[in-house]
Design a protein around this motif. Structure first.
Motif, short mmCIF file in Angstrom:
data_model
loop_
_atom_site.label_atom_id
_atom_site.label_comp_id
_atom_site.label_asym_id
_atom_site.label_seq_id
_atom_site.Cartn_x
_atom_site.Cartn_y
_atom_site.Cartn_z
N UNK A 243 23.48 31.79 133.41
CA UNK A 243 24.27 32.47 134.43
C UNK A 243 25.69 31.94 134.42
N UNK A 244 26.65 32.84 134.24
CA UNK A 244 28.06 32.46 134.13
C UNK A 244 28.84 33.33 135.10
N UNK A 245 28.71 33.02 136.40
CA UNK A 245 29.27 33.93 137.42
C UNK A 245 30.07 33.22 138.50
N UNK A 246 30.51 32.00 138.22
CA UNK A 246 31.32 31.29 139.20
C UNK A 246 30.56 30.89 140.45
N UNK A 247 29.23 30.91 140.38
CA UNK A 247 28.41 30.57 141.54
C UNK A 247 28.09 31.73 142.44
#
Length: 263
Positions: A243-247
């Motif tokens: 997951x690469x979504x800035x949190x």
């Protein structure tokens, strides 16, 4: 600029290459040295995209209708004829139509699942079969979303299709492991323009304001994650979700906007 892994000579298939994230993926794969098979619905647009990318010799575009199993099989056959097998498959194509469950008709529900779930199954099955026959230890990367774990009002079929895609990915990971073929899921963050519907400036501002790291996804965010999964750097990673979504999928800043962090 992020330093991407060297994948010189690798053969990569990317579906939905005309969208925002699809274009990013195509760009970083070319920069890493990959030959490309790009697919979307418009053959002329695919040829223009490949020309603009200055894709390596042996790259090609193949228009396909991902709601049509025969069209997907024809795409797979073209990959086999040109390359024998791909090294990397990125199932990126997806649709995100909005509508309440009580209003959405069955045909639209079927279309969402056809593109978001059925097409990755058919294409992965076909290209993985080629990999096995050619002895290629390939990497399959399915583009999912935090919506697979967090239900969103008015896009329930999309959320459900992505949950199912995550499970399908794990299934392929288990069954292809003996052939050295890996399957993983990548969840990019919010990228304005990546949905089928135009987004207003206000919607974009409000969405970005809720992301813990305070900005939308960038090309290099997606690229670095994707090439990690495509390369030998992740040789012991399969059946996983990156997951690469800035949190954004773990929490929102919106609830706490009335208070400032004392630190």
């Amino acid at each position: 600029m992020t330093q991407f892994p060297d994948l010189a000579g690798k053969r990569a298939v990317v579906t939905g290459s005309g969208g925002v994230i699809g274009r990013w993926i195509a760009e970083v794969l070319v920069e890493a040295g990959c030959r490309l098979c790009l697919t979307d619905t418009d053959q002329g647009a695919l040829e223009a995209q490949l020309s603009g990318l200055r894709a390596p010799e042996g790259s090609f575009g193949h228009a396909a209708d991902l709601t049509d199993s025969a069209s997907i099989e024809a795409l797979a056959a073209a990959v086999g004829e040109r390359w024998g097998a791909a090294d990397i498959l990125v199932n990126n194509a997806g649709i995100y139509p909005s509508g309440f469950l009580l209003d959405i008709d069955v045909a639209e529900f079927d279309r969402i699942f056809s593109i978001n779930l059925r097409a990755p199954f058919i294409l992965t099955r076909a290209l993985a079969t080629q990999m096995v026959r050619q002895g290629v230890k390939g990497s399959i990367i399915n583009i999912s979303s935090g919506a697979s774990r967090k239900m969103r009002r008015t896009v329930v079929p999309y959320c459900t299709s992505k949950t199912a895609l995550d499970r399908l990915t794990k299934g392929f990971a288990v069954e292809l492991a003996e052939f050295g073929i890996r399957a993983n899921t990548l969840e990019p963050g919010f990228a304005a323009g990546s949905t089928v519907s135009a987004l207003t400036d206000e919607h974009i501002r409000n969405t970005v304001a809720q992301i813990p790291l305070g900005r939308p996804s960038s090309r290099d965010d997606v690229g670095a994650a994707l090439l990690y999964l495509a390369s030998d750097a992740s040789a012991y990673v399969t059946g996983s979700t990156l997951t690469v979504d800035g949190g954004n999928s773990i929490g929102s800043l919106a609830v706490h906007q009335a208070k400032k962090n004392p630190l």
